[in-house]
Write a protein that holds these residues in place. Structure first.
Motif, PDB file in Angstrom:
ATOM      1  N   UNK A 156      46.789 100.991 -64.944  1.00  0.00           N
ATOM      2  CA  UNK A 156      48.294 100.282 -65.427  1.00  0.00           C
ATOM      3  C   UNK A 156      47.450  99.295 -67.006  1.00  0.00           C
ATOM      4  N   UNK A 157      48.607  98.854 -67.981  1.00  0.00           N
ATOM      5  CA  UNK A 157      48.256  98.027 -68.549  1.00  0.00           C
ATOM      6  C   UNK A 157      47.281  96.845 -68.914  1.00  0.00           C
ATOM      7  N   UNK A 158      47.948  95.934 -67.377  1.00  0.00           N
ATOM      8  CA  UNK A 158      47.059  95.115 -67.945  1.00  0.00           C
ATOM      9  C   UNK A 158      44.817  94.913 -66.838  1.00  0.00           C
ATOM     10  N   UNK A 159      45.031  95.516 -65.652  1.00  0.00           N
ATOM     11  CA  UNK A 159      43.905  96.219 -65.639  1.00  0.00           C
ATOM     12  C   UNK A 159      43.227  96.685 -66.447  1.00  0.00           C
ATOM     13  N   UNK A 164      38.696  95.791 -70.294  1.00  0.00           N
ATOM     14  CA  UNK A 164      37.728  96.099 -71.767  1.00  0.00           C
ATOM     15  C   UNK A 164      37.335  94.723 -72.048  1.00  0.00           C
ATOM     16  N   UNK A 165      38.634  93.618 -71.718  1.00  0.00           N
ATOM     17  CA  UNK A 165      37.944  92.114 -71.966  1.00  0.00           C
ATOM     18  C   UNK A 165      36.687  91.594 -71.818  1.00  0.00           C
ATOM     19  N   UNK A 166      36.703  92.169 -70.879  1.00  0.00           N
ATOM     20  CA  UNK A 166      34.815  92.126 -69.385  1.00  0.00           C
ATOM     21  C   UNK A 166      34.083  92.912 -70.586  1.00  0.00           C
ATOM     22  N   UNK A 167      34.436  93.518 -70.900  1.00  0.00           N
ATOM     23  CA  UNK A 167      33.238  94.474 -71.576  1.00  0.00           C
ATOM     24  C   UNK A 167      33.215  93.607 -72.856  1.00  0.00           C
ATOM     25  N   UNK A 168      33.887  93.228 -73.713  1.00  0.00           N
ATOM     26  CA  UNK A 168      33.809  92.245 -74.875  1.00  0.00           C
ATOM     27  C   UNK A 168      32.798  91.573 -74.439  1.00  0.00           C
ATOM     28  N   UNK A 169      33.300  90.748 -73.984  1.00  0.00           N
ATOM     29  CA  UNK A 169      32.518  89.465 -73.248  1.00  0.00           C
ATOM     30  C   UNK A 169      30.432  89.886 -73.329  1.00  0.00           C
ATOM     31  N   UNK A 170      30.787  90.936 -72.192  1.00  0.00           N
ATOM     32  CA  UNK A 170      29.258  90.820 -72.045  1.00  0.00           C
ATOM     33  C   UNK A 170      28.553  90.963 -72.788  1.00  0.00           C
ATOM     34  N   UNK A 171      29.314  92.132 -73.733  1.00  0.00           N
ATOM     35  CA  UNK A 171      28.557  92.876 -74.627  1.00  0.00           C
ATOM     36  C   UNK A 171      27.998  91.287 -75.426  1.00  0.00           C
ATOM     37  N   UNK A 326      45.321 104.266 -68.029  1.00  0.00           N
ATOM     38  CA  UNK A 326      43.725 104.272 -68.446  1.00  0.00           C
ATOM     39  C   UNK A 326      42.850 103.653 -69.324  1.00  0.00           C
ATOM     40  N   UNK A 327      41.957 103.365 -69.435  1.00  0.00           N
ATOM     41  CA  UNK A 327      40.974 102.780 -69.664  1.00  0.00           C
ATOM     42  C   UNK A 327      40.504 103.498 -70.802  1.00  0.00           C
ATOM     43  N   UNK A 328      40.119 104.190 -71.761  1.00  0.00           N
ATOM     44  CA  UNK A 328      38.948 105.112 -73.143  1.00  0.00           C
ATOM     45  C   UNK A 328      38.347 104.017 -74.365  1.00  0.00           C
ATOM     46  N   UNK A 329      36.582 103.767 -74.011  1.00  0.00           N
ATOM     47  CA  UNK A 329      35.632 103.798 -74.253  1.00  0.00           C
ATOM     48  C   UNK A 329      35.455 104.206 -75.042  1.00  0.00           C
TER      49      UNK A 329
END
Ligand SMILES: *Cc1c(COP(=O)(O)O)cnc(C)c1O
Length: 453
Positions: A156-159, A164-171, A326-329
Protein backbone atom coordinates in the motif's frame (compact mmCIF):
# COMPACT_ATOMS: atom_id res chain seq x y z
CA UNK A 1 -17.85 -22.67 23.93
CA UNK A 2 -17.91 -26.47 23.68
CA UNK A 3 -19.65 -28.10 20.77
CA UNK A 4 -20.91 -31.63 21.29
CA UNK A 5 -20.67 -32.59 17.63
CA UNK A 6 -17.59 -34.63 16.78
CA UNK A 7 -15.38 -32.75 14.37
CA UNK A 8 -15.09 -34.21 10.88
CA UNK A 9 -11.66 -34.71 9.43
CA UNK A 10 -11.01 -31.91 7.06
CA UNK A 11 -8.26 -32.66 4.52
CA UNK A 12 -5.29 -30.33 4.80
CA UNK A 13 -5.06 -29.18 1.24
CA UNK A 14 -6.65 -29.16 -2.16
CA UNK A 15 -5.44 -31.93 -4.44
CA UNK A 16 -6.41 -33.88 -7.54
CA UNK A 17 -8.37 -36.51 -5.58
CA UNK A 18 -12.15 -36.21 -5.87
CA UNK A 19 -12.58 -36.19 -2.10
CA UNK A 20 -10.18 -33.27 -1.66
CA UNK A 21 -11.83 -31.28 -4.43
CA UNK A 22 -15.26 -31.92 -2.91
CA UNK A 23 -14.11 -30.80 0.50
CA UNK A 24 -12.52 -27.67 -0.96
CA UNK A 25 -15.81 -26.82 -2.62
CA UNK A 26 -17.80 -27.61 0.50
CA UNK A 27 -15.72 -25.35 2.74
CA UNK A 28 -15.95 -22.48 0.29
CA UNK A 29 -19.63 -23.00 -0.46
CA UNK A 30 -20.44 -23.10 3.27
CA UNK A 31 -18.47 -19.91 3.71
CA UNK A 32 -20.14 -18.11 0.84
CA UNK A 33 -23.54 -19.11 2.23
CA UNK A 34 -22.65 -17.92 5.70
CA UNK A 35 -21.46 -14.59 4.32
CA UNK A 36 -24.48 -13.98 2.13
CA UNK A 37 -26.90 -15.07 4.91
CA UNK A 38 -25.27 -12.53 7.24
CA UNK A 39 -26.12 -9.63 4.95
CA UNK A 40 -29.76 -8.80 5.42
CA UNK A 41 -30.02 -5.03 5.54
CA UNK A 42 -28.36 -1.86 4.25
CA UNK A 43 -26.68 -1.02 7.57
CA UNK A 44 -22.97 -0.25 7.59
CA UNK A 45 -22.35 -1.44 11.13
CA UNK A 46 -24.45 -3.40 13.52
CA UNK A 47 -23.40 -1.05 16.33
CA UNK A 48 -21.67 -3.22 18.97
CA UNK A 49 -19.46 -1.39 21.47
CA UNK A 50 -15.82 -2.16 22.24
CA UNK A 51 -16.79 -4.00 25.44
CA UNK A 52 -19.46 -6.07 23.72
CA UNK A 53 -17.03 -7.24 21.07
CA UNK A 54 -14.30 -8.03 23.59
CA UNK A 55 -16.76 -10.02 25.70
CA UNK A 56 -18.04 -11.92 22.69
CA UNK A 57 -14.48 -12.92 21.79
CA UNK A 58 -13.43 -13.74 25.35
CA UNK A 59 -15.62 -16.86 25.38
CA UNK A 60 -13.30 -18.68 22.99
CA UNK A 61 -10.26 -20.69 23.77
CA UNK A 62 -8.22 -19.67 20.76
CA UNK A 63 -5.84 -22.57 20.82
CA UNK A 64 -7.95 -25.41 22.28
CA UNK A 65 -6.27 -28.68 23.18
CA UNK A 66 -8.33 -30.36 20.50
CA UNK A 67 -9.50 -28.63 17.35
CA UNK A 68 -13.25 -28.12 17.04
CA UNK A 69 -13.38 -28.90 13.32
CA UNK A 70 -14.84 -27.01 10.41
CA UNK A 71 -18.58 -27.22 11.17
CA UNK A 72 -18.32 -25.91 14.73
CA UNK A 73 -15.82 -23.30 13.67
CA UNK A 74 -18.07 -21.98 10.93
CA UNK A 75 -20.93 -21.83 13.43
CA UNK A 76 -18.84 -19.66 15.75
CA UNK A 77 -17.78 -17.40 12.92
CA UNK A 78 -21.44 -17.01 11.95
CA UNK A 79 -22.47 -16.19 15.50
CA UNK A 80 -19.62 -14.01 16.64
CA UNK A 81 -17.73 -12.53 13.74
CA UNK A 82 -19.80 -12.07 10.60
CA UNK A 83 -22.60 -9.97 12.13
CA UNK A 84 -20.08 -7.41 13.34
CA UNK A 85 -18.10 -6.82 10.20
CA UNK A 86 -18.41 -3.40 8.63
CA UNK A 87 -20.34 -3.51 5.37
CA UNK A 88 -18.02 -1.49 3.19
CA UNK A 89 -20.47 -1.73 0.27
CA UNK A 90 -23.23 -0.06 2.25
CA UNK A 91 -24.26 3.43 1.13
CA UNK A 92 -24.07 4.23 4.86
CA UNK A 93 -20.36 3.43 5.00
CA UNK A 94 -18.52 6.63 4.18
CA UNK A 95 -15.53 6.64 6.50
CA UNK A 96 -11.93 7.07 5.44
CA UNK A 97 -10.76 5.99 1.99
CA UNK A 98 -11.68 2.41 2.72
CA UNK A 99 -13.58 0.97 -0.22
CA UNK A 100 -15.80 -2.02 -0.92
CA UNK A 101 -14.23 -4.74 -3.11
CA UNK A 102 -15.50 -5.30 -6.66
CA UNK A 103 -17.03 -8.77 -7.06
CA UNK A 104 -14.49 -10.05 -9.58
CA UNK A 105 -11.69 -8.99 -7.25
CA UNK A 106 -13.06 -11.22 -4.50
CA UNK A 107 -12.70 -14.07 -6.98
CA UNK A 108 -9.09 -13.00 -7.55
CA UNK A 109 -8.47 -13.10 -3.80
CA UNK A 110 -9.75 -16.67 -3.75
CA UNK A 111 -7.38 -17.63 -6.53
CA UNK A 112 -4.48 -15.83 -4.82
CA UNK A 113 -5.17 -17.56 -1.50
CA UNK A 114 -5.75 -20.99 -3.01
CA UNK A 115 -2.52 -21.09 -4.98
CA UNK A 116 -0.50 -19.04 -2.51
CA UNK A 117 2.29 -18.03 -4.87
CA UNK A 118 5.13 -15.96 -3.55
CA UNK A 119 6.33 -13.08 -5.66
CA UNK A 120 9.97 -13.17 -4.61
CA UNK A 121 11.33 -15.58 -7.21
CA UNK A 122 10.06 -16.87 -10.54
CA UNK A 123 10.12 -20.49 -9.38
CA UNK A 124 7.65 -19.56 -6.62
CA UNK A 125 5.26 -17.65 -8.86
CA UNK A 126 5.78 -18.34 -12.57
CA UNK A 127 2.58 -16.99 -14.10
CA UNK A 128 1.96 -14.61 -11.21
CA UNK A 129 5.36 -12.98 -11.85
CA UNK A 130 4.51 -12.51 -15.50
CA UNK A 131 1.11 -11.08 -14.50
CA UNK A 132 2.81 -8.52 -12.27
CA UNK A 133 5.30 -7.60 -15.01
CA UNK A 134 2.47 -7.13 -17.52
CA UNK A 135 0.32 -5.10 -15.09
CA UNK A 136 3.26 -2.89 -14.15
CA UNK A 137 3.92 -2.17 -17.84
CA UNK A 138 0.28 -1.27 -18.33
CA UNK A 139 0.39 1.02 -15.29
CA UNK A 140 3.53 2.80 -16.47
CA UNK A 141 1.73 3.48 -19.73
CA UNK A 142 -1.43 4.63 -17.94
CA UNK A 143 0.50 7.24 -15.94
CA UNK A 144 2.49 8.41 -18.96
CA UNK A 145 5.87 6.81 -18.21
CA UNK A 146 8.01 5.68 -21.11
CA UNK A 147 10.81 3.22 -21.86
CA UNK A 148 13.10 2.77 -18.88
CA UNK A 149 10.34 2.98 -16.26
CA UNK A 150 9.32 0.13 -13.97
CA UNK A 151 7.25 -0.62 -10.91
CA UNK A 152 6.50 -3.09 -8.16
CA UNK A 153 3.46 -4.08 -6.15
CA UNK A 154 3.48 -3.13 -2.48
CA UNK A 155 1.31 -3.52 0.59
CA UNK A 156 0.00 0.00 0.00
CA UNK A 157 0.83 3.67 0.09
CA UNK A 158 2.98 3.63 3.22
CA UNK A 159 5.34 1.02 1.80
CA UNK A 160 5.38 2.69 -1.61
CA UNK A 161 6.28 6.03 -0.02
CA UNK A 162 8.99 4.48 2.16
CA UNK A 163 10.47 2.80 -0.92
CA UNK A 164 10.39 6.02 -2.96
CA UNK A 165 11.97 8.12 -0.22
CA UNK A 166 14.71 5.51 0.16
CA UNK A 167 15.44 5.88 -3.55
CA UNK A 168 15.43 9.68 -3.26
CA UNK A 169 17.80 9.65 -0.31
CA UNK A 170 20.24 7.20 -1.88
CA UNK A 171 20.14 8.97 -5.27
CA UNK A 172 20.84 12.35 -3.67
CA UNK A 173 23.65 11.06 -1.48
CA UNK A 174 25.25 9.26 -4.38
CA UNK A 175 24.93 11.98 -7.05
CA UNK A 176 25.37 15.11 -4.89
CA UNK A 177 27.48 13.94 -1.98
CA UNK A 178 29.38 11.11 -3.65
CA UNK A 179 28.32 8.81 -0.86
CA UNK A 180 27.04 5.22 -1.21
CA UNK A 181 24.38 4.80 1.51
CA UNK A 182 23.74 1.19 0.57
CA UNK A 183 27.31 0.23 1.43
CA UNK A 184 28.38 2.77 3.98
CA UNK A 185 25.25 3.87 5.76
CA UNK A 186 24.30 7.49 6.21
CA UNK A 187 26.75 10.24 5.19
CA UNK A 188 28.21 12.49 7.91
CA UNK A 189 25.84 15.28 6.85
CA UNK A 190 22.76 13.04 7.18
CA UNK A 191 21.11 15.37 9.69
CA UNK A 192 21.14 18.18 7.10
CA UNK A 193 18.95 16.34 4.57
CA UNK A 194 15.49 17.86 4.12
CA UNK A 195 12.32 16.54 2.48
CA UNK A 196 9.46 18.94 1.65
CA UNK A 197 5.82 17.97 1.71
CA UNK A 198 2.63 19.81 2.53
CA UNK A 199 1.38 20.24 6.06
CA UNK A 200 -1.61 18.03 5.19
CA UNK A 201 0.44 15.20 3.66
CA UNK A 202 0.27 11.63 4.94
CA UNK A 203 2.11 10.67 8.15
CA UNK A 204 4.09 8.02 6.27
CA UNK A 205 6.48 10.89 5.40
CA UNK A 206 7.56 11.26 9.01
CA UNK A 207 7.54 7.51 9.55
CA UNK A 208 9.77 7.01 6.53
CA UNK A 209 12.12 9.79 7.59
CA UNK A 210 12.48 8.13 10.98
CA UNK A 211 13.05 4.66 9.57
CA UNK A 212 15.56 6.00 7.05
CA UNK A 213 17.70 7.47 9.80
CA UNK A 214 16.81 11.09 8.99
CA UNK A 215 14.32 11.74 11.77
CA UNK A 216 11.07 13.71 11.84
CA UNK A 217 13.04 16.98 11.72
CA UNK A 218 14.06 16.16 8.17
CA UNK A 219 10.44 16.59 7.08
CA UNK A 220 9.62 20.20 6.30
CA UNK A 221 5.89 20.84 6.29
CA UNK A 222 5.02 23.40 3.65
CA UNK A 223 1.91 25.51 4.32
CA UNK A 224 -1.11 25.03 2.05
CA UNK A 225 -3.39 27.48 0.25
CA UNK A 226 -7.14 27.84 0.78
CA UNK A 227 -7.76 24.66 -1.18
CA UNK A 228 -5.27 22.67 0.93
CA UNK A 229 -2.70 22.48 -1.90
CA UNK A 230 0.99 22.99 -1.28
CA UNK A 231 1.89 26.68 -1.58
CA UNK A 232 4.77 26.71 -4.07
CA UNK A 233 5.89 30.25 -3.15
CA UNK A 234 6.28 29.19 0.45
CA UNK A 235 8.07 26.03 -0.64
CA UNK A 236 10.56 28.16 -2.58
CA UNK A 237 11.09 30.41 0.42
CA UNK A 238 11.67 27.45 2.75
CA UNK A 239 14.15 25.81 0.38
CA UNK A 240 15.99 29.11 0.02
CA UNK A 241 16.30 29.75 3.73
CA UNK A 242 17.23 26.11 4.40
CA UNK A 243 20.02 26.32 1.84
CA UNK A 244 21.22 29.55 3.48
CA UNK A 245 21.38 27.62 6.73
CA UNK A 246 23.55 24.97 5.07
CA UNK A 247 20.82 22.32 4.90
CA UNK A 248 20.47 19.84 2.01
CA UNK A 249 17.06 19.83 0.28
CA UNK A 250 16.85 16.43 -1.47
CA UNK A 251 13.21 15.61 -2.16
CA UNK A 252 9.72 17.04 -2.64
CA UNK A 253 6.72 14.80 -2.08
CA UNK A 254 3.59 16.05 -3.83
CA UNK A 255 0.35 14.70 -2.43
CA UNK A 256 -2.05 13.83 -5.22
CA UNK A 257 -5.21 13.58 -3.18
CA UNK A 258 -4.58 14.40 0.45
CA UNK A 259 -5.98 11.82 2.83
CA UNK A 260 -8.32 14.25 4.55
CA UNK A 261 -9.38 16.64 1.79
CA UNK A 262 -8.56 15.02 -1.53
CA UNK A 263 -6.65 18.17 -2.47
CA UNK A 264 -4.04 17.88 -5.22
CA UNK A 265 -0.60 19.55 -5.21
CA UNK A 266 0.54 21.18 -8.49
CA UNK A 267 3.09 18.77 -9.97
CA UNK A 268 4.05 21.01 -12.90
CA UNK A 269 5.24 23.80 -10.63
CA UNK A 270 6.90 21.32 -8.28
CA UNK A 271 8.80 19.74 -11.18
CA UNK A 272 10.26 23.16 -11.99
CA UNK A 273 11.38 23.61 -8.39
CA UNK A 274 12.98 20.16 -8.31
CA UNK A 275 14.76 20.67 -11.63
CA UNK A 276 16.12 24.01 -10.50
CA UNK A 277 17.29 22.65 -7.15
CA UNK A 278 18.39 19.18 -8.24
CA UNK A 279 15.81 17.41 -6.09
CA UNK A 280 13.81 14.18 -6.44
CA UNK A 281 10.05 14.57 -6.98
CA UNK A 282 7.78 11.83 -5.65
CA UNK A 283 3.99 11.81 -6.12
CA UNK A 284 2.05 10.29 -3.27
CA UNK A 285 -1.04 9.49 -5.33
CA UNK A 286 -2.22 6.73 -2.96
CA UNK A 287 -5.63 8.32 -2.92
CA UNK A 288 -5.89 10.32 -6.15
CA UNK A 289 -4.34 7.79 -8.56
CA UNK A 290 -7.77 6.35 -9.43
CA UNK A 291 -8.76 9.60 -11.11
CA UNK A 292 -6.36 8.75 -13.94
CA UNK A 293 -9.09 6.44 -15.26
CA UNK A 294 -11.71 9.19 -15.28
CA UNK A 295 -12.28 10.60 -18.74
CA UNK A 296 -13.95 13.64 -17.20
CA UNK A 297 -11.77 14.61 -14.24
CA UNK A 298 -8.33 13.15 -15.05
CA UNK A 299 -6.84 16.59 -15.74
CA UNK A 300 -7.29 17.54 -12.07
CA UNK A 301 -4.29 15.30 -11.25
CA UNK A 302 -1.88 17.22 -13.44
CA UNK A 303 0.81 15.39 -15.42
CA UNK A 304 2.05 12.72 -13.00
CA UNK A 305 4.66 11.51 -15.49
CA UNK A 306 6.68 14.60 -14.53
CA UNK A 307 7.37 12.91 -11.17
CA UNK A 308 10.32 10.58 -10.58
CA UNK A 309 8.06 8.07 -8.84
CA UNK A 310 4.36 7.57 -8.17
CA UNK A 311 2.55 5.81 -5.32
CA UNK A 312 -0.64 4.15 -6.54
CA UNK A 313 -3.13 2.46 -4.21
CA UNK A 314 -5.66 0.02 -5.60
CA UNK A 315 -7.41 -0.52 -2.30
CA UNK A 316 -8.81 3.01 -2.39
CA UNK A 317 -10.45 4.51 -5.51
CA UNK A 318 -9.89 1.37 -7.60
CA UNK A 319 -12.16 -0.63 -5.26
CA UNK A 320 -9.87 -3.65 -4.90
CA UNK A 321 -9.38 -5.73 -1.72
CA UNK A 322 -6.70 -4.81 0.80
CA UNK A 323 -3.82 -5.03 0.36
CA UNK A 324 -3.03 -3.77 -3.12
CA UNK A 325 -0.67 -0.94 -4.00
CA UNK A 326 2.18 -0.18 -6.36
CA UNK A 327 5.18 2.06 -6.73
CA UNK A 328 5.99 3.22 -10.25
CA UNK A 329 9.44 4.62 -10.99
CA UNK A 330 10.38 6.67 -14.03
CA UNK A 331 13.99 5.48 -14.11
CA UNK A 332 14.15 1.82 -13.16
CA UNK A 333 17.78 2.15 -12.10
CA UNK A 334 16.44 3.46 -8.78
CA UNK A 335 15.25 -0.05 -7.91
CA UNK A 336 18.87 -1.05 -7.41
CA UNK A 337 18.56 0.27 -3.83
CA UNK A 338 16.62 -2.93 -3.02
CA UNK A 339 18.67 -5.39 -5.03
CA UNK A 340 20.70 -8.04 -3.29
CA UNK A 341 21.41 -11.52 -4.53
CA UNK A 342 20.86 -14.61 -2.41
CA UNK A 343 22.10 -17.95 -3.67
CA UNK A 344 18.94 -19.74 -2.64
CA UNK A 345 16.54 -17.22 -4.14
CA UNK A 346 17.60 -14.96 -6.99
CA UNK A 347 20.93 -15.91 -8.43
CA UNK A 348 22.20 -13.43 -10.98
CA UNK A 349 22.42 -16.17 -13.61
CA UNK A 350 18.61 -16.61 -13.45
CA UNK A 351 18.13 -13.23 -15.02
CA UNK A 352 20.59 -14.02 -17.77
CA UNK A 353 18.43 -17.06 -18.55
CA UNK A 354 15.28 -14.93 -18.77
CA UNK A 355 13.75 -15.60 -15.36
CA UNK A 356 12.48 -12.54 -13.50
CA UNK A 357 12.89 -12.54 -9.73
CA UNK A 358 10.82 -9.63 -8.45
CA UNK A 359 12.39 -9.69 -4.99
CA UNK A 360 15.12 -7.38 -6.34
CA UNK A 361 12.62 -4.50 -6.46
CA UNK A 362 10.85 -4.93 -3.16
CA UNK A 363 11.23 -4.24 0.54
CA UNK A 364 9.44 -7.52 1.10
CA UNK A 365 10.71 -11.02 0.39
CA UNK A 366 7.67 -13.32 0.53
CA UNK A 367 4.94 -11.30 -1.11
CA UNK A 368 1.31 -11.81 -2.20
CA UNK A 369 0.43 -11.91 -5.87
CA UNK A 370 -1.82 -8.85 -5.63
CA UNK A 371 -1.28 -7.79 -9.24
CA UNK A 372 -3.79 -10.45 -10.29
CA UNK A 373 -6.55 -8.32 -8.78
CA UNK A 374 -5.67 -5.44 -11.08
CA UNK A 375 -5.20 -7.79 -14.04
CA UNK A 376 -8.70 -9.22 -13.55
CA UNK A 377 -10.55 -6.02 -12.62
CA UNK A 378 -9.05 -3.96 -15.45
CA UNK A 379 -10.18 -6.51 -18.02
CA UNK A 380 -13.52 -7.13 -16.42
CA UNK A 381 -14.51 -3.45 -16.27
CA UNK A 382 -12.40 -1.92 -19.00
CA UNK A 383 -11.54 1.76 -19.32
CA UNK A 384 -15.21 2.63 -19.79
CA UNK A 385 -16.42 0.72 -16.76
CA UNK A 386 -13.74 2.07 -14.45
CA UNK A 387 -14.18 5.56 -15.84
CA UNK A 388 -17.85 5.43 -14.98
CA UNK A 389 -17.18 4.18 -11.45
CA UNK A 390 -14.73 6.98 -10.76
CA UNK A 391 -16.80 9.68 -12.42
CA UNK A 392 -19.86 8.64 -10.42
CA UNK A 393 -17.90 8.61 -7.19
CA UNK A 394 -16.52 12.09 -7.89
CA UNK A 395 -19.96 13.39 -8.84
CA UNK A 396 -21.59 11.92 -5.73
CA UNK A 397 -19.11 13.88 -3.64
CA UNK A 398 -19.86 17.07 -5.56
CA UNK A 399 -23.57 16.46 -5.08
CA UNK A 400 -23.21 16.01 -1.32
CA UNK A 401 -21.09 19.17 -1.13
CA UNK A 402 -23.78 21.10 -2.99
CA UNK A 403 -26.50 19.86 -0.65
CA UNK A 404 -24.42 20.78 2.40
CA UNK A 405 -23.76 24.27 1.05
CA UNK A 406 -27.48 24.80 0.63
CA UNK A 407 -28.15 23.77 4.23
CA UNK A 408 -27.98 26.32 7.05
CA UNK A 409 -26.82 23.88 9.72
CA UNK A 410 -23.63 22.76 7.94
CA UNK A 411 -20.39 24.30 6.74
CA UNK A 412 -18.31 22.79 3.97
CA UNK A 413 -14.54 22.97 4.61
CA UNK A 414 -13.44 22.92 0.99
CA UNK A 415 -14.92 22.10 -2.40
CA UNK A 416 -14.16 18.39 -3.05
CA UNK A 417 -11.74 17.43 -5.87
CA UNK A 418 -12.05 13.68 -5.36
CA UNK A 419 -14.49 11.68 -3.20
CA UNK A 420 -13.88 13.22 0.24
CA UNK A 421 -16.35 15.77 1.52
CA UNK A 422 -15.18 17.59 4.63
CA UNK A 423 -17.94 19.37 6.49
CA UNK A 424 -19.10 20.17 9.99
CA UNK A 425 -22.29 20.85 11.81
CA UNK A 426 -22.37 24.46 12.93
CA UNK A 427 -22.79 23.43 16.56
CA UNK A 428 -19.88 22.88 18.96
CA UNK A 429 -16.97 20.47 18.41
CA UNK A 430 -18.49 18.28 21.11
CA UNK A 431 -21.75 18.11 19.21
CA UNK A 432 -19.92 17.11 16.03
CA UNK A 433 -18.11 14.30 17.84
CA UNK A 434 -21.36 13.13 19.40
CA UNK A 435 -23.14 13.06 16.06
CA UNK A 436 -20.45 10.80 14.61
CA UNK A 437 -20.63 8.37 17.54
CA UNK A 438 -24.42 8.33 17.53
CA UNK A 439 -24.42 7.50 13.85
CA UNK A 440 -21.85 4.72 14.40
CA UNK A 441 -23.49 2.99 17.35
CA UNK A 442 -27.17 3.70 16.81
CA UNK A 443 -27.86 4.40 13.17
CA UNK A 444 -25.62 1.99 11.27
CA UNK A 445 -23.91 4.92 9.58
CA UNK A 446 -20.12 5.30 9.57
CA UNK A 447 -18.48 8.63 8.72
CA UNK A 448 -14.86 9.75 9.28
CA UNK A 449 -13.50 12.59 11.36
CA UNK A 450 -10.61 15.02 11.13
CA UNK A 451 -9.47 18.40 12.37
CA UNK A 452 -9.61 21.27 9.88
CA UNK A 453 -7.37 24.31 10.54
C1 LIG B 1 -3.92 6.09 2.38
C2 LIG B 1 -2.79 6.97 2.09
C3 LIG B 1 -1.48 6.55 2.34
C4 LIG B 1 -1.17 5.24 3.02
O1 LIG B 1 -1.50 4.19 2.20
P1 LIG B 1 -1.72 2.72 2.83
O2 LIG B 1 -2.15 1.97 1.64
O3 LIG B 1 -2.80 2.90 3.84
O4 LIG B 1 -0.43 2.30 3.42
C5 LIG B 1 -0.45 7.37 1.98
N1 LIG B 1 -0.69 8.57 1.44
C6 LIG B 1 -1.94 9.03 1.21
C7 LIG B 1 -2.13 10.38 0.60
C8 LIG B 1 -3.03 8.24 1.54
O5 LIG B 1 -4.27 8.69 1.35
Amino acid sequence: MQMSQKPTNLPYFLGPEKEKKDEYKRVLTDTIEAITDSVDDQGAYQGATVEALQQALAQFSLLPKQGIGWEALLEQVKQTILPHFLRTWSPNYMAHLHSPALLESIASELIIATFNQSMDSWDQSPVATEVEVAVVNQLCELYGYHEGSDGVFTSGGSQSNLSAITMARDWYCSTKLGHDVKKEGLPPSYHMLRLYTSEVSHFSMEKSAHLLGLGYNAVRKVPVDDLCRMDVEKLNAMIESDKQAGLLPFCVVATIGTTDYGSIDPVGALREVCDREGMFLHADAAYGSGLQLSPTYRSRLGNLSLCDSITVDFHKMFLLPISCGALLVKNKEHFSVFTLHADYLNREEDEEEGYTNLVGKSLQTTRRGDALKVWMAFQCRGKDGYGKIIDTCTENAAYLAKELLAHDSFTLAIEPELSSVVFRHNGSCELNKRIRKELLHHHQVVIGQTVYK
